[in-house]
Motif scaffolding. Structure first.
Motif, short mmCIF file in Angstrom:
data_model
loop_
_atom_site.label_atom_id
_atom_site.label_comp_id
_atom_site.label_asym_id
_atom_site.label_seq_id
_atom_site.Cartn_x
_atom_site.Cartn_y
_atom_site.Cartn_z
N LEU A 141 0.81 -1.22 0.00
CA LEU A 141 0.00 0.00 0.00
C LEU A 141 0.85 1.27 0.00
O LEU A 141 0.41 2.29 -0.51
N SER A 193 2.31 1.62 -4.23
CA SER A 193 1.43 2.71 -4.65
C SER A 193 2.25 3.91 -5.10
O SER A 193 1.86 4.61 -6.04
N GLU A 205 -5.56 5.45 -9.48
CA GLU A 205 -5.93 4.60 -8.34
C GLU A 205 -4.78 4.52 -7.33
O GLU A 205 -5.00 4.52 -6.12
N VAL A 240 -4.61 5.38 -3.30
CA VAL A 240 -4.11 4.45 -2.29
C VAL A 240 -2.97 5.10 -1.50
O VAL A 240 -2.93 5.03 -0.27
N TRP A 249 -9.17 4.57 4.72
CA TRP A 249 -9.11 3.48 3.75
C TRP A 249 -10.48 3.09 3.23
O TRP A 249 -10.58 2.57 2.12
N VAL A 289 -11.13 5.03 0.07
CA VAL A 289 -10.23 4.52 -0.97
C VAL A 289 -10.78 3.21 -1.53
O VAL A 289 -10.81 3.00 -2.75
N LEU A 340 -11.86 2.51 -5.36
CA LEU A 340 -11.26 1.45 -6.17
C LEU A 340 -12.31 0.50 -6.72
O LEU A 340 -12.25 0.12 -7.90
N ILE A 391 -3.51 -3.37 -8.23
CA ILE A 391 -4.78 -2.85 -7.69
C ILE A 391 -5.59 -3.98 -7.09
O ILE A 391 -6.14 -3.85 -5.98
N ALA A 405 -3.99 -4.82 -3.86
CA ALA A 405 -4.24 -3.76 -2.88
C ALA A 405 -5.66 -3.86 -2.32
O ALA A 405 -5.87 -3.69 -1.12
N LEU A 415 -6.54 -4.30 1.52
CA LEU A 415 -7.44 -3.34 2.18
C LEU A 415 -8.64 -4.04 2.79
O LEU A 415 -9.06 -3.71 3.90
#
Length: 130
Positions: free
Chosen positions: A30, A34, A43, A47, A79, A82, A86, A104, A107, A111
């Protein structure tokens, strides 16, 4: 700030090994990845912003309350938006075609797992588990 970081590292070192590894994975995927992908993917910029704001808020909370379940609130606050962003952009990920698309997807998995822990910790804190 050095004292704060030293205290944080000491508290993290007292956690089970899997928690320490999980934190490392989050920082690498992350935070680090990122940053790399932020040059080519919007994106990744989201992040990275969520990661940095979450980390700053977490350290601010930590400086006031110490190591507590309430620290998950920093992730919940930054988060969650985010993650929503996403997921709304999933048609643009291009997972099969690009390395950044694969990142992604990774991630989002990280997340999702982290937010499950964070929401649980915050709810438990609200009900008295400190």
């Amino acid at each position: 700030m050095q004292d704060l970081m030293a205290a944080w590292q000491a508290d993290v070192a007292r956690q089970p090994q899997w928690v320490q590894h999980w934190l490392d994975i989050m920082v690498i995927v992350l935070g680090g990845f990122s940053l790399v992908f932020s040059f080519v993917r919007v994106e990744a910029r989201w992040v990275l912003a969520g990661f940095l704001l979450g980390a700053a808020t977490l350290l601010g909370l930590y400086s006031q309350i110490g190591y507590s379940r309430l620290l998950g609130l920093a992730h919940v606050i930054f988060w969650t938006p985010v993650m929503i962003y996403l997921l709304r952009r999933r048609a643009h990920w291009r997972v099969k075609q690009t390395l950044s698309g694969k990142w992604i997807a990774l991630a989002v998995m990280i997340l999702t797992i982290s937010l499950a822990f964070d929401y649980t910790d915050v709810i438990r804190w609200v009900f008295g588990a400190r």
